[in-house]
Write a protein that holds these residues in place. Structure first.
Motif, PDB file in Angstrom:
ATOM      1  N   ILE A 196       0.842  -1.200   0.000  1.00  0.00           N
ATOM      2  CA  ILE A 196       0.000   0.000   0.000  1.00  0.00           C
ATOM      3  C   ILE A 196       0.875   1.247   0.000  1.00  0.00           C
ATOM      4  CG2 ILE A 196      -1.961  -1.061   1.165  1.00  0.00           C
ATOM      5  CD1 ILE A 196      -0.883   0.071   3.795  1.00  0.00           C
ATOM      6  N   TYR A 207      -5.492  -0.866   9.160  1.00  0.00           N
ATOM      7  CA  TYR A 207      -4.055  -0.704   8.943  1.00  0.00           C
ATOM      8  C   TYR A 207      -3.471   0.269   9.955  1.00  0.00           C
ATOM      9  CZ  TYR A 207      -4.756  -3.012   4.405  1.00  0.00           C
ATOM     10  OH  TYR A 207      -5.062  -3.906   3.417  1.00  0.00           O
ATOM     11  N   MET A 210      -2.932  -1.568  13.045  1.00  0.00           N
ATOM     12  CA  MET A 210      -1.722  -2.405  12.967  1.00  0.00           C
ATOM     13  C   MET A 210      -0.493  -1.564  13.290  1.00  0.00           C
ATOM     14  SD  MET A 210      -2.487  -4.516   9.443  1.00  0.00           S
ATOM     15  CE  MET A 210      -1.227  -5.795   9.544  1.00  0.00           C
ATOM     16  N   GLU A 293      12.931 -13.366  -0.285  1.00  0.00           N
ATOM     17  CA  GLU A 293      13.281 -14.649  -0.913  1.00  0.00           C
ATOM     18  C   GLU A 293      12.447 -14.891  -2.164  1.00  0.00           C
ATOM     19  OE1 GLU A 293      13.328 -18.212   1.441  1.00  0.00           O
ATOM     20  OE2 GLU A 293      14.342 -17.220   3.105  1.00  0.00           O
ATOM     21  N   LYS A 297       3.918 -15.359  -4.415  1.00  0.00           N
ATOM     22  CA  LYS A 297       3.458 -15.987  -5.663  1.00  0.00           C
ATOM     23  C   LYS A 297       2.396 -15.099  -6.279  1.00  0.00           C
ATOM     24  CE  LYS A 297       5.962 -19.673  -5.299  1.00  0.00           C
ATOM     25  NZ  LYS A 297       6.712 -19.085  -4.170  1.00  0.00           N
TER      26      LYS A 297
ATOM     27  N   LEU B 190      -2.589 -16.158   7.105  1.00  0.00           N
ATOM     28  CA  LEU B 190      -1.223 -15.981   6.603  1.00  0.00           C
ATOM     29  C   LEU B 190      -1.152 -16.067   5.087  1.00  0.00           C
ATOM     30  CD1 LEU B 190       1.295 -17.853   8.938  1.00  0.00           C
ATOM     31  CD2 LEU B 190       1.103 -15.410   8.477  1.00  0.00           C
ATOM     32  N   LEU B 193      -2.752 -12.982   3.550  1.00  0.00           N
ATOM     33  CA  LEU B 193      -1.929 -11.776   3.680  1.00  0.00           C
ATOM     34  C   LEU B 193      -0.723 -11.840   2.747  1.00  0.00           C
ATOM     35  CD1 LEU B 193      -1.111  -9.155   5.083  1.00  0.00           C
ATOM     36  CD2 LEU B 193      -0.037 -10.521   6.875  1.00  0.00           C
ATOM     37  N   LEU B 194      -0.063 -12.984   2.711  1.00  0.00           N
ATOM     38  CA  LEU B 194       1.165 -13.108   1.913  1.00  0.00           C
ATOM     39  C   LEU B 194       0.874 -13.461   0.458  1.00  0.00           C
ATOM     40  CD1 LEU B 194       3.168 -15.068   4.633  1.00  0.00           C
ATOM     41  CD2 LEU B 194       3.582 -12.705   3.954  1.00  0.00           C
ATOM     42  N   ARG B 195      -0.379 -13.779   0.166  1.00  0.00           N
ATOM     43  CA  ARG B 195      -0.804 -14.170  -1.189  1.00  0.00           C
ATOM     44  C   ARG B 195       0.018 -15.340  -1.720  1.00  0.00           C
ATOM     45  NH1 ARG B 195      -2.363  -8.020  -2.738  1.00  0.00           N
ATOM     46  NH2 ARG B 195      -2.130  -7.487  -0.571  1.00  0.00           N
ATOM     47  N   ILE B 196       0.055 -16.384  -0.935  1.00  0.00           N
ATOM     48  CA  ILE B 196       0.847 -17.559  -1.311  1.00  0.00           C
ATOM     49  C   ILE B 196      -0.012 -18.810  -1.257  1.00  0.00           C
ATOM     50  CG2 ILE B 196       3.055 -16.604  -0.526  1.00  0.00           C
ATOM     51  CD1 ILE B 196       2.644 -18.101   2.109  1.00  0.00           C
ATOM     52  N   ASP B 200       3.638 -22.972   0.387  1.00  0.00           N
ATOM     53  CA  ASP B 200       4.730 -22.006   0.594  1.00  0.00           C
ATOM     54  C   ASP B 200       4.996 -21.746   2.070  1.00  0.00           C
ATOM     55  OD1 ASP B 200       5.189 -21.704  -2.121  1.00  0.00           O
ATOM     56  OD2 ASP B 200       3.666 -20.154  -2.317  1.00  0.00           O
ATOM     57  N   VAL B 204       9.013 -21.754   2.175  1.00  0.00           N
ATOM     58  CA  VAL B 204       9.757 -20.515   2.444  1.00  0.00           C
ATOM     59  C   VAL B 204       9.997 -20.418   3.948  1.00  0.00           C
ATOM     60  CG1 VAL B 204       9.779 -17.993   2.182  1.00  0.00           C
ATOM     61  CG2 VAL B 204       8.669 -19.428   0.441  1.00  0.00           C
ATOM     62  N   TYR B 207       8.399 -17.829   6.262  1.00  0.00           N
ATOM     63  CA  TYR B 207       6.944 -17.995   6.385  1.00  0.00           C
ATOM     64  C   TYR B 207       6.616 -19.124   7.370  1.00  0.00           C
ATOM     65  CZ  TYR B 207       6.561 -15.089   2.176  1.00  0.00           C
ATOM     66  OH  TYR B 207       6.635 -14.072   1.263  1.00  0.00           O
ATOM     67  N   TYR B 245      -4.848 -22.647  -3.116  1.00  0.00           N
ATOM     68  CA  TYR B 245      -4.991 -21.336  -2.495  1.00  0.00           C
ATOM     69  C   TYR B 245      -6.081 -21.456  -1.437  1.00  0.00           C
ATOM     70  CZ  TYR B 245      -2.167 -19.632  -6.352  1.00  0.00           C
ATOM     71  OH  TYR B 245      -1.146 -19.428  -7.227  1.00  0.00           O
ATOM     72  N   LEU B 284      -2.861  -9.785  12.721  1.00  0.00           N
ATOM     73  CA  LEU B 284      -3.319 -10.490  11.516  1.00  0.00           C
ATOM     74  C   LEU B 284      -4.809 -10.261  11.274  1.00  0.00           C
ATOM     75  CD1 LEU B 284      -1.916 -14.111  11.232  1.00  0.00           C
ATOM     76  CD2 LEU B 284      -2.027 -12.384   9.446  1.00  0.00           C
ATOM     77  N   ALA B 287      -5.085  -7.031   9.693  1.00  0.00           N
ATOM     78  CA  ALA B 287      -4.580  -7.096   8.312  1.00  0.00           C
ATOM     79  C   ALA B 287      -5.671  -7.603   7.377  1.00  0.00           C
ATOM     80  CB  ALA B 287      -3.342  -7.995   8.240  1.00  0.00           C
ATOM     81  N   LEU B 291      -7.616  -5.752   4.321  1.00  0.00           N
ATOM     82  CA  LEU B 291      -7.693  -6.303   2.965  1.00  0.00           C
ATOM     83  C   LEU B 291      -9.154  -6.425   2.525  1.00  0.00           C
ATOM     84  CD1 LEU B 291      -4.952  -9.097   3.188  1.00  0.00           C
ATOM     85  CD2 LEU B 291      -4.807  -6.983   1.883  1.00  0.00           C
ATOM     86  N   THR B 296      -6.112  -2.872  -0.099  1.00  0.00           N
ATOM     87  CA  THR B 296      -4.965  -3.195  -0.943  1.00  0.00           C
ATOM     88  C   THR B 296      -4.984  -2.368  -2.210  1.00  0.00           C
ATOM     89  OG1 THR B 296      -3.908  -4.886  -2.246  1.00  0.00           O
ATOM     90  CG2 THR B 296      -6.247  -5.143  -1.867  1.00  0.00           C
ATOM     91  N   ASN B 298      -3.082  -3.125  -4.791  1.00  0.00           N
ATOM     92  CA  ASN B 298      -2.183  -4.041  -5.490  1.00  0.00           C
ATOM     93  C   ASN B 298      -2.555  -4.179  -6.963  1.00  0.00           C
ATOM     94  OD1 ASN B 298      -0.156  -5.995  -5.720  1.00  0.00           O
ATOM     95  ND2 ASN B 298      -1.698  -7.603  -5.507  1.00  0.00           N
TER      96      ASN B 298
END
Lengths: 299, 299
Positions: A196, A207, A210, A293, A297, B190, B193-196, B200, B204, B207, B245, B284, B287, B291, B296, B298
Motif C-alpha cells: 500500500i 491498517y 496495525m 526470498e 506468488k 497468513l 496476507l502473503l498471497r501464497i 509455501d 519458504v 513464512y 490457495y 493479523l 490485516a 484487505l 490493498t 495491489n
C-alpha cells in the motif's frame, strides 16, 4: 574544499549534484562502468521537470586513494561492513559522514574513532533513473550529528547555504537516528507487506490499528523521550508522503534486498539485549525476509 | 429419508450431489433464482473431469416450510445468526447438522437445544463454478459430533457407505471443531496476507517461522490436548494442500467477505475471556479486515 561521495545511488548522486556547484566533488562508485559514464557524460540532474548536466570526477571505490577533505558514505547499511574493511582507502581523510538508515551500523564504526565521524539522516526524496541520472522528488534536509570527534570540515556545509538543500546540525546523534528509525520501522515493513501507499496506513482503519500495535511494541526498546510526539511524527510523515510507495515496498517489488536488517533487525537486537520479546516485530521481520526470498506468488 | 440442505454454496451443492443418489434431497437457497435454476436444469456435478446431471428439489429458504428428517446447514458462519432468527422455518425438524468453520457459532445454537443438534467439519475440497455446478476437487470426509441430544436421523448416514463421501462420527464436538479451527487459524490468514499457496508456508523458511510464532500464540487459548500432534496436523494439511490457495485468499482476491471473524475473531474472544493478550492474532486480524475493506492497492 574537496568532497568525496562513496556510493552512486540516489542519495549519493543527489548530494553530488548539489555540492558540485560549490566544491570539487568526486563520486566513488562500486562499478567502474558507472564511474566511467559519470566522467564521460556527466551527471544528469532532474528537478521540477528541468534537467541540468553537472560535471564531476568519478572513479571506482576499490581503485581509489581517497584524500578529500570531507567524505560522505551513502551506501546502504548492509554494505557498511565492506566499507569498513576497505578503510585503508580513506586513511588520509579526517572527516567522514555516514548517511545510513537504522542504527545497526553505529557499532561497526568504532575502528574509525580517531577521525571525526558524523552520522546523519536524509529527509530528501530522490529517485535514480539510471547510472547517471537522479531526480530530486522531495525537498527536505540532511541532519548531521557527531558520533566521534567534532564536525570537522563538515561545518563548512553550513557556511554556504544551498537553496533546496539545507544541512542541519544536531547535538545528540542517537536522537537524530532514532527519530528516523521509528518512522522507518512503523511505515516501511507494513507498507511493503500490505503493498500500500504510505497514506493508506492512515486511511484504512485496520491498517492504522496495525501500525499502532507495532509502535507500542517497538517503542519499549528504543530511546524515545516523548512517545506522543514520536507517534505524531510518524503520522505526519504518513500524511506528507501519502501518495508515495516506501523504499521497502519498491525494493520488494523490484526484487532488491531491503533494509529490514537495519530497521526491524536492529529493533529485535535491542529487544534481545533488554530481554523484551517483540512478537510483532519478529513476525514482520520474517514476513519481509520471506518476500525478499521471492516467496510471493503474486503473479 | 428426506434430507434438507440449507445453503447453495460449494459445500451445500456437494452434499446434495452425493446424497441425492440415496435420499430425497431438497436444497434451500438464499436467492430464489438459484433454486429455480436447480429445479429446472438440475445440479451439474463434476468429478475427475466427468460431468453428471443430478435431479433434486430446490426452493428459496425464506419461503420454505422445512419438514425433512435431517437438515444440513451449510451457510457461512457469519450467516448463522440469520438462520437462527428464522428457526421457525424448521420447527418440525428433529435433527440439524451445522457445518461451519470456527467455533463462534456454537453459542448461537442454544435456542435449538430441544433438537438433536450436530456440529461437524468438512474436509472435502469443493469448487462452485456457477449456481448449478459444483466440482469435487479433493476427496476427504465429513466428521460429525453431537452438541445437543443424539445423532438422531444422522446415524443413517453411516448405514449406506457412499464412495468418496464418508461420514465419521466423533464423541467430542469441541475436539472436532478445534482441530479444524487451528488449521484454519494457522493457514488461512497468513496465506491471504502473503498471497501464497498453502505449501509455501513450508517451503519458504521465514513464512514457516511466522506460522510457528502464530501457532505458539493462539495455542495458549484453545483446548489443545497434544500440542506436538496439533502442529504436525497443521504441517500435514499444508503438505496435502500445497498447491491450493486457501479459501481466505480466494475470498480476498474476489473481494468477498472472509471468515476471519469465525477464525481469528474467535481466538481473540477466547484471549479476552482468559485475559491473555494475543498481539499476532490481533495484528493479523486487522490485516485481513484491512484487505477486506479493499485497502490493498495491489494493481
Amino acid at each position: 574544499m574537496k568532497i568525496g561521495i562513496v556510493g552512486g545511488g540516489a542519495i549519493g548522486l543527489l548530494i553530488a549534484a548539489y555540492l558540485s556547484n560549490e566544491y570539487e566533488v568526486t563520486v566513488y562508485t562500486r562499478r567502474s562502468a558507472q564511474a566511467q559514464r559519470l566522467m564521460n557524460e556527466g551527471l544528469r540532474f532532474v528537478k521540477r521537470g528541468e534537467t541540468k548536466r553537472v560535471s564531476l570526477q568519478a572513479m571506482a571505490f576499490a581503485e581509489a586513494n581517497i584524500n578529500d577533505d570531507l567524505v560522505f558514505i551513502t551506501v546502504k547499511q548492509y554494505d557498511i561492513a565492506t566499507i569498513i574493511n576497505h578503510r585503508n582507502l580513506f586513511d588520509q581523510v579526517k572527516t567522514v559522514v555516514f548517511l545510513q538508515n537504522g542504527m545497526g551500523h553505529i557499532k561497526l564504526l568504532s575502528p574509525l574513532m580517531e577521525k571525526n565521524i558524523i552520522v546523519g539522516i536524509v529527509e530528501h526524496g530522490a529517485l535514480k533513473h539510471d547510472d547517471r541520472t537522479v531526480e530530486h522528488t522531495g525537498i527536505g534536509k540532511i541532519v548531521l550529528a557527531s558520533l566521534y570527534g567534532t564536525f570537522g570540515q563538515a561545518v563548512n556545509l553550513s557556511a554556504k547555504s544551498i537553496s533546496d538543500f539545507p544541512f542541519e546540525f544536531a547535538n545528540n546523534w542517537e536522537n537524530v537516528l532514532v527519530k528516523k528509525l521509528i518512522v522507518n520501522a512503523a511505515i516501511n515493513p507494513l507498507t511493503a507487506l500490505l503493498r500500500i501507499k504510505n497514506g493508506d496506513l492512515l486511511k484504512v482503519k485496520p491498517y492504522y490499528e496495525m501500525m499502532k500495535l507495532l509502535f507500542s511494541e517497538f517503542k519499549q526498546v528504543l530511546p524515545i523521550e516523548d512517545e506522543q510526539k514520536a507517534w505524531e511524527h510518524i503520522v505526519s510523515v504518513c500524511q506528507k508522503t501519502a501518495e508515495n510507495y516506501s523504499s521497502m515496498l519498491m525494493d520488494i517489488s523490484q526484487n532488491r534486498k531491503t533494509e529490514i536488517d537495519a530497521i526491524l533487525g536492529y529493533v529485535l537486537e535491542k529487544g534481545k539485549e533488554l530481554g523484551i520479546t517483540l512478537p510483532l516485530s519478529q513476525f514482520l521481520f520474517y514476513a519481509i525476509k520471506g518476500l525478499e526470498e521471492g516467496g510471493t506468488k503474486n503473479e
